[in-house]
Design a protein around this motif. Sequence first.
Motif: not given
Length: 263
Positions: A147, A86, A89
């Motif tokens: 994704i 996370r 990202a």
Amino acid sequence: MGLDASGFTTLRVEDREDRVHVRLDRPEVRNAIDQAMVDELHAVCAYLEANPKVLIVSGTPADTGAGTKGIFASGADIAQLRERRRDDALAGINSTIFDRIAKLPMPVIAALEGYALGGGAELAYAADFRIGTPSLRMGNPETGLGIMAAAGATWRLRELVGEPLAKEVLLAGRVLNGQECLDAGLITELVEPEELLAAADRLADRIAAQDPLAVRISKAVFHTPREVHPLIDTLAQGMLFESQAKFDRMQAFLDKKDRKKQP
């Protein structure tokens, strides 16, 4: 002082007076965009922000002797992507560099051959111009990997080709070939592989024939939000009206016109 690319391992760079050629150079992994390539692209951007020139980005050309096909970029490095979490990202590793490329002072030209998928496609979307070959295959297969295309495709592609086609690429995994890219307006020219870089240079020549300051300001104004127009246009034009290039170029135009009138 030119761009020092002596330490680069993922890009080949040719720095000319009015343009910089950058070739993605990780052919063993289909030019997958990894952290090293992102770092080197940042170095190129830093140079072009300080020394505005046209940027031409290309991939590995086809080698008929070796029997290898040309490729722009197959996407992000899946091995690295698999390990990202996370916080990675949220750092926007690819989106940050693509946004920086899009915002460079002078135009960016993407010369596209073979695969331009995922992050490779998003790099191409960030360019001001795209030229392709019949072998071009462009799309965003990210949803097939669990994704999303998060480095500009969800909004840049819609702006470039419209919502219906963008959704087909982003949500249904459609991959466009070179002719389909041309028909959709995603590329502006379709040429044979051996003509690809020459076509990019011809476009760069046309840009170079314009006044550099006028090009820079026009690009910056073009990308501003609608609500700041027409005020920003008026202010930018006011700046250009005071430039020496405006007086010199207009005088040259008038002199040429007068010479044509003479018997």
